[in-house]
Write a protein that holds these residues in place. Sequence first.
Motif, PDB file in Angstrom:
ATOM      1  N   ALA A 115       4.243  -3.189  -1.948  1.00  0.00           N
ATOM      2  CA  ALA A 115       4.219  -3.741  -0.589  1.00  0.00           C
ATOM      3  C   ALA A 115       2.953  -4.549  -0.350  1.00  0.00           C
ATOM      4  N   ALA A 116       1.833  -4.100  -0.903  1.00  0.00           N
ATOM      5  CA  ALA A 116       0.562  -4.800  -0.707  1.00  0.00           C
ATOM      6  C   ALA A 116       0.553  -6.152  -1.416  1.00  0.00           C
ATOM      7  N   VAL A 117       0.894  -6.163  -2.711  1.00  0.00           N
ATOM      8  CA  VAL A 117       0.761  -7.418  -3.461  1.00  0.00           C
ATOM      9  C   VAL A 117       1.788  -8.456  -3.019  1.00  0.00           C
ATOM     10  N   THR A 118       2.940  -8.011  -2.518  1.00  0.00           N
ATOM     11  CA  THR A 118       3.946  -8.982  -2.078  1.00  0.00           C
ATOM     12  C   THR A 118       3.683  -9.494  -0.672  1.00  0.00           C
ATOM     13  N   THR A 119       2.724  -8.893   0.028  1.00  0.00           N
ATOM     14  CA  THR A 119       2.348  -9.412   1.348  1.00  0.00           C
ATOM     15  C   THR A 119       0.908  -9.919   1.365  1.00  0.00           C
ATOM     16  N   GLY A 120       0.267  -9.950   0.204  1.00  0.00           N
ATOM     17  CA  GLY A 120      -1.052 -10.566   0.100  1.00  0.00           C
ATOM     18  C   GLY A 120      -2.188  -9.770   0.680  1.00  0.00           C
TER      19      GLY A 120
END
Length: 459
Positions: free
Chosen positions: A41-46
């Motif tokens: 969730a973190a890496v796909t939302t930057g």
Amino acid sequence: MRVLIASVAGCAVLGGVLTLLPWGPSGTRAAPPAPGAQALAAVTTGVTAALPDLALLIDEHETHLRTHPKDARAWAVLGAAYVEQGRRTADPANYPKAENALRASLRVRERNAEALDGMAALANARRDFHAARTWGEAALKVDRKRWTTYPLLIEAQTGMGDYRAAKRTLDRLLKLRSGPAVQARAAALYRDRGWREDAAAALSDAAAATGAPAERAAYLERAGQLAWERGDLEVALRHFQEAVRLDPDQRAALAGQGRTLAALGRSTEALNAYRAALAKQPRPEYALELGELYESLGLGQAARVQYDLLRERAARAAAGGVDEELVLGLYEADHGDTEMAVRRLRVEWRRQPGIPVADALGWALHRAGEDKEALKFARRATDRQKGGGVRSALYAYHRGMIERSLELAGPARRHLEEALRINPHFSPTRVPLAQAALEELGEPSVQDVPDMDAKPRRK
């Protein structure tokens, strides 16, 4: 103005990681997402991901891709995770891995906004802002409403010195999305424009609205940096300490602690904080700061060790495609070969003419004895009309010292006083020099004081 740590009513939603957890049938909260899911969730939302969760996410996707090599999304996620791991650890070996994964994703599916976003993030991490802008614009051609692309494009536009375009991009982002990640991106642009109160408020809201420890720690680190820049040492230290408590891998906050503790005269603690930061995130700029702290303490040999490490780490970064010319130019200007500093920074200015490069090139030219040209760049770095709105004690100091060399006593005095007013502790080596220069300049003469009663001339 002190940074406000305020609570925000309700809970902002940022992808899956910030959504309120549902209640189970027994009246208890459902189990939190698994670490790999949190990192996804973190890496796909930057946003910032915890390092242990990132390692798990990378392992999961590498395993999956061995048997599913045509999964474009999995390649894109793996590439984004490598970018985040490289950014958080300052290990440039992650960046070629990221590029390979992202290009594999694009080979599987060419019009692939996730992979294009990843390439933009990778280019920003490498300080190749021209490439980042190109990749970001390509991602928006695929999906104009993909909000995660806009922060990447803002970072690239800022790095290129195109502050008006960055503001327009932020306006479009704010129409598409709200939440902590957007507030933090807005705060960075507000800070660059000199809107400190707005930047502090946006970061305060971002930190209060997220429940993810690593993400909240990242926002607190930025809030600490804002407090540091205005000389509010106790507030800065609290933010940095809380960031490290929430996320022990938040090494930027440890370096911030070192910076702040040095200003407070707690030199031993400052040295320990810098060493801890460099042990896990060996960024060249931390080595430069630590070297200058050693110099201020009269430990010249220890400073030279750090400067040698700076060059070594910059060379390693360059092998991973990272542009470290800015920090190398600053190092050479103050501690090495001034002509080399000018050559490096002229090339950097032609590539990406942002405000930090304008300031560094102006200073390098001054150190090389080219004061008239130096002042042009120093003025640009502090000219609000050209993007130089950030209230930086270092930029004001550089301009003041250049003006002093040109015997412009009035402007020199004003800018040196401004530097010490913005942050009286901005550098352990430069503050004494600014104070000595002001003492040498003395009190303003009658010619330096404008006649407020004089009538303006007719044109």
